[in-house]
Write a protein that holds these residues in place. Structure first.
Motif, PDB file in Angstrom:
ATOM      1  N   VAL A  99       0.940  -1.258   0.023  1.00 46.08           N
ATOM      2  CA  VAL A  99       0.193   0.085  -0.060  1.00 46.08           C
ATOM      3  C   VAL A  99       0.890   1.289  -0.066  1.00 46.08           C
ATOM      4  CG1 VAL A  99      -1.464   1.250   1.374  1.00 46.08           C
ATOM      5  CG2 VAL A  99      -1.893  -1.229   1.161  1.00 46.08           C
ATOM      6  N   VAL A 100       0.756   1.955  -1.097  1.00 46.62           N
ATOM      7  CA  VAL A 100       1.370   3.333  -1.052  1.00 46.62           C
ATOM      8  C   VAL A 100       0.118   4.285  -1.250  1.00 46.62           C
ATOM      9  CG1 VAL A 100       3.350   4.629  -2.055  1.00 46.62           C
ATOM     10  CG2 VAL A 100       3.417   1.878  -2.301  1.00 46.62           C
ATOM     11  N   ALA A 101      -0.070   4.797  -0.153  1.00 51.99           N
ATOM     12  CA  ALA A 101      -1.286   5.659  -0.387  1.00 51.99           C
ATOM     13  C   ALA A 101      -1.583   6.672   0.881  1.00 51.99           C
ATOM     14  CB  ALA A 101      -2.870   4.724  -0.117  1.00 51.99           C
ATOM     15  N   THR A 102      -0.605   7.511   1.046  1.00 52.38           N
ATOM     16  CA  THR A 102      -0.357   8.540   2.080  1.00 52.38           C
ATOM     17  C   THR A 102      -0.954   7.837   3.318  1.00 52.38           C
ATOM     18  OG1 THR A 102      -2.734   9.270   1.968  1.00 52.38           O
ATOM     19  CG2 THR A 102      -0.890  10.416   0.635  1.00 52.38           C
ATOM     20  N   TYR A 103      -0.051   6.676   3.822  1.00 55.88           N
ATOM     21  CA  TYR A 103      -0.097   5.679   4.709  1.00 55.88           C
ATOM     22  C   TYR A 103       1.008   6.315   5.855  1.00 55.88           C
ATOM     23  CZ  TYR A 103      -1.526   1.116   6.439  1.00 55.88           C
ATOM     24  OH  TYR A 103      -2.160   0.030   6.956  1.00 55.88           O
ATOM     25  N   SER A 104       0.310   6.920   6.848  1.00 55.32           N
ATOM     26  CA  SER A 104       1.321   7.341   7.977  1.00 55.32           C
ATOM     27  C   SER A 104       1.445   6.332   8.729  1.00 55.32           C
ATOM     28  CB  SER A 104       0.380   8.369   8.811  1.00 55.32           C
ATOM     29  OG  SER A 104       0.195   9.553   8.276  1.00 55.32           O
ATOM     30  N   ILE A 105       2.672   6.266   8.987  1.00 53.28           N
ATOM     31  CA  ILE A 105       3.302   5.102   9.993  1.00 53.28           C
ATOM     32  C   ILE A 105       2.901   5.401  11.542  1.00 53.28           C
ATOM     33  CG2 ILE A 105       5.487   3.880  10.830  1.00 53.28           C
ATOM     34  CD1 ILE A 105       6.722   5.025   8.186  1.00 53.28           C
ATOM     35  N   THR A 106       2.094   4.511  12.049  1.00 52.53           N
ATOM     36  CA  THR A 106       1.674   4.875  13.613  1.00 52.53           C
ATOM     37  C   THR A 106       1.791   3.404  14.324  1.00 52.53           C
ATOM     38  OG1 THR A 106      -0.564   4.028  13.213  1.00 52.53           O
ATOM     39  CG2 THR A 106      -0.117   6.141  12.743  1.00 52.53           C
ATOM     40  N   ASP A 107       1.937   3.442  15.535  1.00 53.30           N
ATOM     41  CA  ASP A 107       2.374   2.413  16.487  1.00 53.30           C
ATOM     42  C   ASP A 107       1.074   1.312  16.372  1.00 53.30           C
ATOM     43  OD1 ASP A 107       4.940   3.199  17.423  1.00 53.30           O
ATOM     44  OD2 ASP A 107       4.109   4.149  18.996  1.00 53.30           O
ATOM     45  N   THR A 108      -0.081   2.070  16.447  1.00 56.16           N
ATOM     46  CA  THR A 108      -1.168   1.297  16.241  1.00 56.16           C
ATOM     47  C   THR A 108      -1.202   0.370  14.873  1.00 56.16           C
ATOM     48  OG1 THR A 108      -2.505   2.675  17.681  1.00 56.16           O
ATOM     49  CG2 THR A 108      -3.975   1.129  16.240  1.00 56.16           C
ATOM     50  N   ARG A 109      -0.814   0.958  13.840  1.00 58.68           N
ATOM     51  CA  ARG A 109      -0.887   0.223  12.362  1.00 58.68           C
ATOM     52  C   ARG A 109       0.075  -0.763  12.435  1.00 58.68           C
ATOM     53  NH1 ARG A 109      -2.117   5.852   9.141  1.00 58.68           N
ATOM     54  NH2 ARG A 109      -4.572   5.882   9.512  1.00 58.68           N
ATOM     55  N   LYS A 110       1.364  -0.568  13.116  1.00 56.36           N
ATOM     56  CA  LYS A 110       2.395  -1.408  13.110  1.00 56.36           C
ATOM     57  C   LYS A 110       1.996  -2.874  13.849  1.00 56.36           C
ATOM     58  CE  LYS A 110       5.776   1.329  14.365  1.00 56.36           C
ATOM     59  NZ  LYS A 110       7.162   1.750  14.800  1.00 56.36           N
ATOM     60  N   GLN A 111       1.194  -2.893  14.395  1.00 50.90           N
ATOM     61  CA  GLN A 111       0.641  -4.097  15.116  1.00 50.90           C
ATOM     62  C   GLN A 111      -0.043  -5.016  14.167  1.00 50.90           C
ATOM     63  OE1 GLN A 111      -1.764  -3.107  18.521  1.00 50.90           O
ATOM     64  NE2 GLN A 111      -0.323  -1.701  19.370  1.00 50.90           N
ATOM     65  N   GLN A 112      -0.678  -4.582  13.105  1.00 56.40           N
ATOM     66  CA  GLN A 112      -1.125  -5.292  12.014  1.00 56.40           C
ATOM     67  C   GLN A 112      -0.492  -5.394  10.867  1.00 56.40           C
ATOM     68  OE1 GLN A 112      -5.595  -4.303  11.693  1.00 56.40           O
ATOM     69  NE2 GLN A 112      -5.037  -2.464  12.759  1.00 56.40           N
ATOM     70  N   VAL A 113       0.421  -4.298  10.386  1.00 52.13           N
ATOM     71  CA  VAL A 113       1.275  -4.441   9.034  1.00 52.13           C
ATOM     72  C   VAL A 113       2.544  -3.827   9.196  1.00 52.13           C
ATOM     73  CG1 VAL A 113      -0.983  -3.956   7.786  1.00 52.13           C
ATOM     74  CG2 VAL A 113       0.542  -2.148   8.518  1.00 52.13           C
ATOM     75  N   ASP A 114       3.303  -4.422   8.516  1.00 50.74           N
ATOM     76  CA  ASP A 114       4.898  -3.708   8.400  1.00 50.74           C
ATOM     77  C   ASP A 114       4.891  -2.605   7.480  1.00 50.74           C
ATOM     78  OD1 ASP A 114       5.787  -5.669  10.241  1.00 50.74           O
ATOM     79  OD2 ASP A 114       6.469  -6.959   8.715  1.00 50.74           O
ATOM     80  N   PHE A 115       6.027  -1.852   7.840  1.00 49.08           N
ATOM     81  CA  PHE A 115       6.217  -0.423   6.871  1.00 49.08           C
ATOM     82  C   PHE A 115       7.560  -0.525   6.377  1.00 49.08           C
ATOM     83  CE2 PHE A 115       2.451   0.982   9.208  1.00 49.08           C
ATOM     84  CZ  PHE A 115       1.849   1.694   8.387  1.00 49.08           C
ATOM     85  N   ALA A 116       7.753   0.161   5.505  1.00 44.03           N
ATOM     86  CA  ALA A 116       9.286   0.710   4.970  1.00 44.03           C
ATOM     87  C   ALA A 116       9.080   2.281   4.668  1.00 44.03           C
ATOM     88  CB  ALA A 116       9.675  -0.270   3.548  1.00 44.03           C
ATOM     89  N   GLY A 117       9.975   2.965   4.954  1.00 42.05           N
ATOM     90  CA  GLY A 117      10.111   4.137   5.003  1.00 42.05           C
ATOM     91  C   GLY A 117      10.677   4.861   6.044  1.00 42.05           C
ATOM     92  N   PRO A 118      10.259   6.172   6.276  1.00 42.50           N
ATOM     93  CA  PRO A 118       9.146   7.100   5.459  1.00 42.50           C
ATOM     94  C   PRO A 118       9.781   7.489   4.205  1.00 42.50           C
ATOM     95  CG  PRO A 118      10.199   8.352   7.222  1.00 42.50           C
ATOM     96  CD  PRO A 118      10.812   6.995   7.434  1.00 42.50           C
ATOM     97  N   TYR A 119       8.933   7.607   3.260  1.00 42.89           N
ATOM     98  CA  TYR A 119       9.342   8.262   1.803  1.00 42.89           C
ATOM     99  C   TYR A 119       8.954   9.729   1.784  1.00 42.89           C
ATOM    100  CZ  TYR A 119       4.594   7.204   0.183  1.00 42.89           C
ATOM    101  OH  TYR A 119       3.334   7.201   0.142  1.00 42.89           O
TER     102      TYR A 119
END
Length: 273
Positions: A99-119
């Protein structure tokens, strides 16, 4: 059968196999493995679907760059809409690869998905009608029952209500385009999300819309991946290369820069954002 005849049959058999193999190779997609990428369809300068079905914006450029580094050509990318409320489920259910969709990296979201970035690094802001002189920042929302619009599944409106104005009436809609339309009709008083997103709408109708106040949050956009996706390291390296080789600056200038948005922070890609 003579030895010569047997050899002829062998040569013909090998030739046929080569032809078949060649046909099979020719039928495979030329760009390598296919990728399905979730983007926004309604954000000018970031992720926008044109009437002819084409896509443009910073997120689209970033997705294509990363895909190329993973061995996937542009023709082998399928873009699907990733609304805020659907982003985690799209990844968990393997409906998209990233997903590349102005997707802010947050602690809550990191419990469900992984992130690379920020870009990209943005900040939350407010969008109002150009004729509005009462709202000049989040503090202006106090002591009045202003109607504030944001998107279902996003956090900006909740940030305003919890941090600045408990009296704000939230109007949550399916997209920021719907929020902007409601603002122009007078159904809401302001729209809130990241400044770079709102700037795209101002660029479309500068005589009717304006951004007010300074950004009052830090939003780090990342590439969302399924938990444990082994490609995370390669995506991280691709983002670093994109910034180092000048591609990132070109993407920002060509897409976001057209709205007049001034980029104040150059992203620092982390191994574990």
């Amino acid at each position: 059968m003579s030895v010569v005849g047997e050899r002829f049959r062998s040569v013909m058999a090998v030739g046929c196999l080569l032809v078949v193999a060649g046909c099979a190779v020719g039928e495979q997609p030329p760009g390598g493995p296919k990728l399905t990428v979730g983007i926004r369809f309604d954000q000018p300068g970031l992720g926008l679907r044109a009437p002819d079905g084409g896509f443009s914006g910073l997120d689209v450029d970033v997705a294509k760059y990363v895909a190329d580094r993973l061995g996937t050509g542009a023709r082998d990318i399928t873009f699907v809409e990733a609304r805020p409320v659907d982003r985690e489920s799209l990844l968990r259910q393997s409906k998209v690869d990233m997903v590349v969709a102005t997707y802010s990296i947050t602690d809550t979201r990191k419990q469900q998905v992984d992130f690379a970035g920020p870009y990209f690094v943005a900040g939350q802001a407010l969008l109002v009608r150009r004729t509005n002189t009462d709202i000049d920042g989040p503090e202006s929302l106090n002591n009045s029952d202003w109607r504030l619009c944001s998107v279902t599944g996003s956090t900006p409106a909740e940030k305003v209500r919890s941090g600045y104005a408990a009296s704000v009436t939230l109007d949550q809609r399916g997209s920021y385009r719907e929020c902007v339309d409601a603002l122009l009709k007078g159904d809401v008083d302001a729209v809130t999300t990241d400044d770079v997103i709102l700037a795209g709408y101002v660029a479309e109708q500068p005589d009717r819309l304006k951004l007010v106040g300074k950004p009052f949050s830090v939003e780090k956009y990342g590439v969302g991946l399924r938990k444990g996706d082994a490609r995370r390291a390669k995506v991280t390296e691709a983002l670093r290369t994109m910034i180092a080789d000048g591609s990132w600056q070109r993407f920002v200038t060509d897409s976001v820069g057209r709205s007049g948005y001034q980029v104040s922070v150059r992203p620092a890609v982390a191994d574990n954002p």
